[in-house]
Design an enzyme around this catalytic site. Structure first.
Site, mmCIF file in Angstrom:
data_model
loop_
_atom_site.group_PDB
_atom_site.id
_atom_site.type_symbol
_atom_site.label_atom_id
_atom_site.label_comp_id
_atom_site.label_asym_id
_atom_site.label_seq_id
_atom_site.Cartn_x
_atom_site.Cartn_y
_atom_site.Cartn_z
ATOM 1 N N SER A 196 7.607 49.871 -16.569
ATOM 2 C CA SER A 196 6.618 49.787 -16.771
ATOM 3 C C SER A 196 5.719 49.016 -17.739
ATOM 4 C CB SER A 196 6.041 51.155 -16.600
ATOM 5 O OG SER A 196 6.393 51.343 -15.124
ATOM 6 N N LYS B 83 3.914 45.982 -16.616
ATOM 7 C CA LYS B 83 2.839 46.523 -15.158
ATOM 8 C C LYS B 83 1.147 45.600 -16.016
ATOM 9 C CE LYS B 83 4.431 50.442 -13.313
ATOM 10 N NZ LYS B 83 5.039 51.203 -13.708
ATOM 11 N N TYR C 150 9.764 42.359 -8.831
ATOM 12 C CA TYR C 150 8.933 43.569 -9.495
ATOM 13 C C TYR C 150 10.233 44.560 -10.366
ATOM 14 C CZ TYR C 150 7.878 48.583 -10.734
ATOM 15 O OH TYR C 150 8.188 49.618 -11.796
ATOM 16 N N TYR D 29 -0.111 57.220 -17.802
ATOM 17 C CA TYR D 29 0.406 57.720 -16.398
ATOM 18 C C TYR D 29 -0.865 59.471 -16.540
ATOM 19 C CZ TYR D 29 4.064 55.037 -16.184
ATOM 20 O OH TYR D 29 5.103 53.759 -15.694
ATOM 21 N N VAL E 31 9.531 53.768 -18.184
ATOM 22 C CA VAL E 31 11.092 54.468 -18.867
ATOM 23 C C VAL E 31 11.803 54.578 -18.793
ATOM 24 C CG1 VAL E 31 10.266 55.569 -16.438
ATOM 25 C CG2 VAL E 31 12.314 53.815 -16.374
HETATM 26 N N1 GLN Z 1 11.354 50.277 -12.658
HETATM 27 C C1 GLN Z 1 10.819 51.757 -13.173
HETATM 28 C C2 GLN Z 1 10.726 52.280 -11.845
HETATM 29 O O1 GLN Z 1 9.823 51.357 -10.819
HETATM 30 C C3 GLN Z 1 9.581 51.320 -13.956
HETATM 31 C C4 GLN Z 1 8.867 52.484 -13.820
HETATM 32 C C5 GLN Z 1 8.447 53.357 -15.172
HETATM 33 O O2 GLN Z 1 8.697 52.943 -16.246
HETATM 34 N N2 GLN Z 1 7.357 53.851 -15.303
HETATM 35 O O3 GLN Z 1 10.662 53.171 -11.257
#
Ligand code: GLN
Length: 429
Positions: free
Chosen positions: A70, A73, A195, A247, A265
């Site tokens: 993420s 993003k 993505y 988050y 993550v």
């Molecule tokens: N590829 C992960 C997902 O879409 C990324 C989520 C994350 O890093 N919080 O679930």
């Protein structure tokens, strides 16, 4: 030992100590909902810091590659704004914290668009805004952008990509939901493919520090000196990172670390101290919010020890007026220095106006001003008019028109190359 070496040793020790202090923490769990992520070494711990001039400090496993997840993003969001403009992006993605887990299958009740670009729904919508004839072109554009920010060519971990693609039902649900609400144009599977690939891009903590410091520099990669995007794009991106980047722990992060940030993550975190530095951390085990446990603690220590909180209230490092001299009867020179922004210019001009009871001609000497923004420039240019209204005069001295370049913003100012010439004009008045 040279001064630089001494500073470098000192900072290096801060980083090494912070790593050592938190290395034994085993709380949290490595993400396994993407099966391939479960295979990483949970004890890995890397910390990197890049200053806004490109100087890099690294500690621990700072050369270990992991997937960006993420942390991609904010970069895709920035690229989308860069490519299609803020209005087009705002029409599809909000800027409010969601108060929900990152992978929630939801949109804003009113607008039916994702709440922000830091959760999966918003990130998938951002991918769909990146121009390109097909998935391949879109992804290449993203990868070029990330690579330019990182200062090296990045590539994809095919195993993690395939693993998420094979198991990513939740993200599929999100993409199809977005299509049904008219947020996603085109084929949801194609957007998802981009993505999943962007999430599987491999980085090290040092790559993240470089990407973060590119944001800290307002879109210029400090290592290469290349401008990758504009100040305005970065300002927007950092704002959303500040309110939504961690988050549901964003409030706790904002209070205890105090920097715009983003976690993934994969175990990475970036944090940005605007105009100063970028931080990259890697430590795979996550807390219940999906943020790296040791990464969070390391950033808390780093922020406290190095005083990195963006809201920390410091005394102005130098006052704007460095010195004043009366060089003739009724003629006062004000030497300005440092960076001249709104507050500094306002204060300097307030002092000049206050003095105008006893001073007939104010000469503002600007050769020691380092940087100035538009509002401060307009204020300096307007000084003369306000003094004229009191029957007084105000001149600026800017030897090579570096601070006050010729143009409409400075047209109302009278600017001399030297104090002596300004003094002559004062005498002739
Ligand atoms: N590829 C992960 C997902 O879409 C990324 C989520 C994350 O890093 N919080 O679930």
């Amino acid at each position: 030992m040279s001064t630089l070496a001494t500073v470098a040793v000192l900072v290096q020790k801060y980083l090494d100590d912070i790593l050592a202090e938190h290395a034994d923490i085993t709380d949290g769990a490595v993400a396994d909902y993407i099966p391939e992520l479960a295979s990483v070494d949970p004890s890995s711990f890397g910390l990197s810091l890049e200053l806004s001039d490109g100087y890099v400090y690294e500690s621990g496993d700072s050369a270990t590659e992991f997937t960006i997840q993420s942390i991609s993003k904010p970069f895709t969001y920035a690229l989308a704004i860069d490519q299609v403009g803020t209005d087009a992006v705002d029409a599809k993605i909000g800027v409010e914290p969601s108060g929900e887990p990152f992978n929630e299958i939801s949109v804003d009740d009113q607008t039916k668009t994702p709440k922000n670009a830091m959760i999966n729904a918003g990130a998938i919508a951002a991918v769909s805004l990146i121009p390109g004839a097909d998935a391949q072109q879109r992804f290449e554009r993203l990868l070029d952008f990330y690579s330019a920010c990182a200062g090296r060519r990045l590539d994809v971990d095919e195993d993690v990509y395939n693993s998420e693609k094979a198991t990513g039902s939740r993200n599929r649900a999100i993409a199809y939901m977005l299509q049904s609400f008219g947020v996603l144009d085109g084929d949801p599977d194609e957007v998802l493919d981009v993505y999943f690939r962007q999430c599987a891009i491999k980085v090290t903590s040092s790559d993240l520090a470089c990407m973060a410091s590119t944001l800290a520099r307002g879109g210029v990669n400090p290592g290469s000196g290349i401008r990758i995007t504009s100040d305005a794009v970065v300002q927007r991106t950092l704002s959303v990172m500040m309110t939504c980047g961690m988050y549901d722990a964003t409030g706790m992060w904002a209070t205890t670390v105090g920097m715009p940030a983003k976690s993934g993550v994969g175990g990475g975190i970036i944090a940005v101290l605007p105009s100063q530095l970028g931080i990259g951390v890697y430590a795979p085990p996550l807390d219940k919010n999906g943020n790296s446990v040791r990464g969070l603690r390391a950033c808390q220590s780093l922020s406290a020890q190095l005083g990195l909180h963006v809201m920390s209230v410091t005394r102005e490092s130098r006052s704007t007026i460095r010195a004043t001299h009366d060089i003739a009867a009724g003629v006062r020179v004000y030497e300005l220095h440092g960076d001249l922004l709104f507050a500094g210019a306002e204060r300097a001009l307030r002092i000049v106006e206050h003095d105008s009871d006893e001073v007939d001609v104010a000469i503002l000497e600007l050769s020691r001003v380092d940087d100035i923004n538009d509002v401060a420039r307009r204020m300096l240019a307007g000084m003369r008019q306000s003094l004229n209204r009191r029957g007084k005069e105000g001149y600026l001295v800017d030897p090579d028109r570096r601070v006050m370049p010729a143009g409409s913003a400075t047209a109302s100012a009278v600017i001399f190359p030297t104090v002596a010439q300004a003094l002559d004009a004062a005498g002739a008045r």
